[in-house]
Scaffold this motif. Structure first.
Motif, short mmCIF file in Angstrom:
data_model
loop_
_atom_site.label_atom_id
_atom_site.label_comp_id
_atom_site.label_asym_id
_atom_site.label_seq_id
_atom_site.Cartn_x
_atom_site.Cartn_y
_atom_site.Cartn_z
N PRO A 107 0.80 -1.23 0.00
CA PRO A 107 0.00 0.00 0.00
C PRO A 107 0.83 1.27 0.00
O PRO A 107 0.37 2.32 -0.44
CB PRO A 107 -0.84 -0.12 1.28
CG PRO A 107 -0.11 -1.10 2.14
CD PRO A 107 0.56 -2.05 1.20
N VAL A 108 2.08 1.19 0.50
CA VAL A 108 2.97 2.36 0.46
C VAL A 108 3.29 2.71 -0.99
O VAL A 108 3.20 3.87 -1.42
CB VAL A 108 4.26 2.10 1.25
CG1 VAL A 108 5.22 3.28 1.12
CG2 VAL A 108 3.94 1.84 2.72
N PHE A 109 3.66 1.69 -1.77
CA PHE A 109 3.93 1.92 -3.19
C PHE A 109 2.66 2.32 -3.94
O PHE A 109 2.72 3.01 -4.97
CB PHE A 109 4.52 0.66 -3.82
CG PHE A 109 5.95 0.40 -3.43
CD1 PHE A 109 6.94 1.32 -3.73
CD2 PHE A 109 6.31 -0.76 -2.77
CE1 PHE A 109 8.27 1.09 -3.37
CE2 PHE A 109 7.63 -1.01 -2.41
CZ PHE A 109 8.61 -0.08 -2.71
N TRP A 155 16.19 -9.28 -0.24
CA TRP A 155 15.48 -8.12 0.31
C TRP A 155 14.99 -7.22 -0.82
O TRP A 155 13.87 -6.71 -0.79
CB TRP A 155 16.38 -7.34 1.26
CG TRP A 155 16.71 -8.11 2.50
CD1 TRP A 155 17.73 -8.98 2.68
CD2 TRP A 155 15.97 -8.10 3.73
NE1 TRP A 155 17.69 -9.52 3.94
CE2 TRP A 155 16.63 -9.00 4.61
CE3 TRP A 155 14.83 -7.43 4.17
CZ2 TRP A 155 16.17 -9.24 5.89
CZ3 TRP A 155 14.38 -7.66 5.46
CH2 TRP A 155 15.04 -8.56 6.31
N TRP A 156 15.84 -7.03 -1.84
CA TRP A 156 15.42 -6.21 -2.98
C TRP A 156 14.31 -6.90 -3.78
O TRP A 156 13.41 -6.24 -4.30
CB TRP A 156 16.61 -5.91 -3.88
CG TRP A 156 17.58 -4.95 -3.28
CD1 TRP A 156 18.85 -5.20 -2.82
CD2 TRP A 156 17.35 -3.56 -3.01
NE1 TRP A 156 19.42 -4.08 -2.30
CE2 TRP A 156 18.51 -3.05 -2.41
CE3 TRP A 156 16.27 -2.70 -3.23
CZ2 TRP A 156 18.64 -1.72 -2.03
CZ3 TRP A 156 16.37 -1.37 -2.85
CH2 TRP A 156 17.55 -0.90 -2.24
N LEU A 157 14.37 -8.22 -3.87
CA LEU A 157 13.30 -8.95 -4.54
C LEU A 157 11.97 -8.78 -3.79
O LEU A 157 10.91 -8.62 -4.41
CB LEU A 157 13.65 -10.44 -4.64
CG LEU A 157 14.71 -10.82 -5.67
CD1 LEU A 157 15.11 -12.28 -5.50
CD2 LEU A 157 14.19 -10.58 -7.08
N GLY A 158 12.04 -8.80 -2.46
CA GLY A 158 10.83 -8.60 -1.67
C GLY A 158 10.25 -7.21 -1.85
O GLY A 158 9.03 -7.05 -1.98
N VAL A 159 11.11 -6.21 -1.87
CA VAL A 159 10.65 -4.84 -2.11
C VAL A 159 10.06 -4.72 -3.51
O VAL A 159 9.01 -4.11 -3.73
CB VAL A 159 11.81 -3.84 -1.93
CG1 VAL A 159 11.41 -2.44 -2.37
CG2 VAL A 159 12.27 -3.82 -0.47
N GLY A 160 10.75 -5.33 -4.49
CA GLY A 160 10.25 -5.30 -5.86
C GLY A 160 8.91 -5.98 -5.99
O GLY A 160 8.02 -5.50 -6.71
N SER A 161 8.74 -7.10 -5.29
CA SER A 161 7.46 -7.80 -5.32
C SER A 161 6.33 -6.91 -4.82
O SER A 161 5.24 -6.85 -5.41
CB SER A 161 7.53 -9.07 -4.47
OG SER A 161 6.30 -9.75 -4.47
N ALA A 162 6.57 -6.19 -3.71
CA ALA A 162 5.55 -5.27 -3.18
C ALA A 162 5.22 -4.19 -4.19
O ALA A 162 4.05 -3.81 -4.36
CB ALA A 162 6.05 -4.65 -1.88
N TYR A 165 3.10 -5.72 -7.06
CA TYR A 165 1.72 -5.94 -6.63
C TYR A 165 0.97 -4.62 -6.50
O TYR A 165 -0.23 -4.54 -6.83
CB TYR A 165 1.69 -6.69 -5.29
CG TYR A 165 1.76 -8.19 -5.44
CD1 TYR A 165 0.77 -8.89 -6.10
CD2 TYR A 165 2.83 -8.92 -4.92
CE1 TYR A 165 0.83 -10.27 -6.25
CE2 TYR A 165 2.91 -10.29 -5.06
CZ TYR A 165 1.90 -10.96 -5.73
OH TYR A 165 1.96 -12.32 -5.88
N ALA A 166 1.65 -3.57 -6.05
CA ALA A 166 1.01 -2.26 -5.95
C ALA A 166 0.58 -1.78 -7.33
O ALA A 166 -0.52 -1.23 -7.50
CB ALA A 166 1.97 -1.26 -5.31
N MET A 167 1.44 -1.97 -8.32
CA MET A 167 1.10 -1.58 -9.68
C MET A 167 -0.09 -2.37 -10.19
O MET A 167 -1.01 -1.82 -10.82
CB MET A 167 2.31 -1.81 -10.60
CG MET A 167 2.11 -1.31 -12.02
SD MET A 167 1.94 0.48 -12.07
CE MET A 167 1.60 0.74 -13.81
N SER A 168 -0.13 -3.65 -9.88
CA SER A 168 -1.26 -4.48 -10.32
C SER A 168 -2.56 -4.04 -9.65
O SER A 168 -3.62 -4.03 -10.29
CB SER A 168 -0.99 -5.95 -10.03
OG SER A 168 -1.14 -6.26 -8.65
#
Length: 289
Positions: A107-109, A155-162, A165-168
């Protein structure tokens, strides 16, 4: 069952999926069941649409359906391909608890994306909630409850995943404004994800990597992720977004408890998780209040 009950079940299902991804990795020979999970999501969302759908199949053949279908396809590529794949890889590298906490960044993104795509300007309370969620992640990184193992990339993959998902979510929200059926939107997105993944695998001659992982843990992960989506779907029908999102934040605690039960993780790590997870819960509640 009440909406609150369904929201708790959704959080439990997502927590279980994080743990079973790690268990499945031990026997994985291909993608660890990522494609399987997308296929199960397509099947489940299709069944929901056929049983409780609000948009008839005939409506999809009209000119007005072209744009929302295209939006749902784009949303599916961001969630089912980019978001889910990076979520799996992050979970394998840094563990289910850390990845679950990083998902609180979604939700932040979504805030800046909402401004760009939906003209939704966040208020002061929403911004404060975003700051708290970011602070929770930083607190956890500073005192992780499970070993990092040198997997900084996770950690970067986790941030990227968020972020994916935010974009979706932003895209799906725009599609639902034009074609209001969440199950149909998920079905279209999952179908697009399957076609993309198959096409990419065919181009690289790696179709077997998509189909080989069909062990018990891979199936359990696929159904847990799909169950999480179903429970959220029903939760939102009878509970507010605030309640569903806040209870969804408890996924971090469920993941940690299931990690102790199924992965043999030390229970002492639960105490180090309380502060960052608690801050994340408060921040999530403020963002959607």
């Amino acid at each position: 069952m009440t909406g609150e009950g369904f929201a708790l079940l959704a959080a439990l299902a997502y927590g279980l999926a994080g743990v079973t991804i790690v268990r499945g990795k031990a026997t994985a020979q291909g993608d660890n069941g990522v494609f399987l999970s997308v296929a199960v999501t397509a099947a489940v969302s299709g069944a929901l649409w056929l049983g409780w759908g609000q948009v008839a199949a005939a409506s999809l053949a009209t000119p007005g359906a072209v744009l929302p279908i295209a939006i749902f396809i784009a949303a599916g590529l961001f969630s089912m391909v980019l978001g889910r794949r990076t979520m799996y890889r992050a979970t394998e590298q840094i563990g289910p608890v850390a990845t679950s906490l990083l998902r609180r960044l979604t939700p932040v993104f979504a805030l800046p994306l909402g401004v760009i795509f939906l003209a939704e300007v966040p208020g002061a309370k929403t911004l404060l909630g975003a700051v708290l969620v970011i602070a929770a992640v930083l607190i956890y990184i500073g005192r992780p409850s499970e070993p990092r193992g040198g997997a900084a990339g996770g950690w970067w993959l986790g941030v990227g995943s968020a972020a994916f998902y935010a974009m979706s979510y932003a895209l799906r929200s725009g599609g639902l404004d034009r074609l209001p059926d969440a199950a149909l939107g998920t079905l279209i997105g999952a179908g697009a994800g399957m076609i993309w993944m198959l096409s990419a695998a065919l181009a690289r001659g790696r179709v077997r990597a998509l189909l080989v992982d069909r062990g018990p843990w891979h199936w359990l992960t696929a159904f847990a992720l799909s169950a999480g989506q179903i429970f959220q779907f029903f939760a939102l029908k009878s509970a507010s977004v605030v309640v569903v999102a806040t209870l969804g934040s408890l996924e971090v605690f469920f993941t940690a408890l299931l990690g102790v039960a199924l992965l043999g993780r030390p229970a002492a790590g639960l105490w180090r998780l309380i502060l960052p997870a608690g801050v994340a819960v408060v921040g999530t509640a403020l963002m959607v209040w």
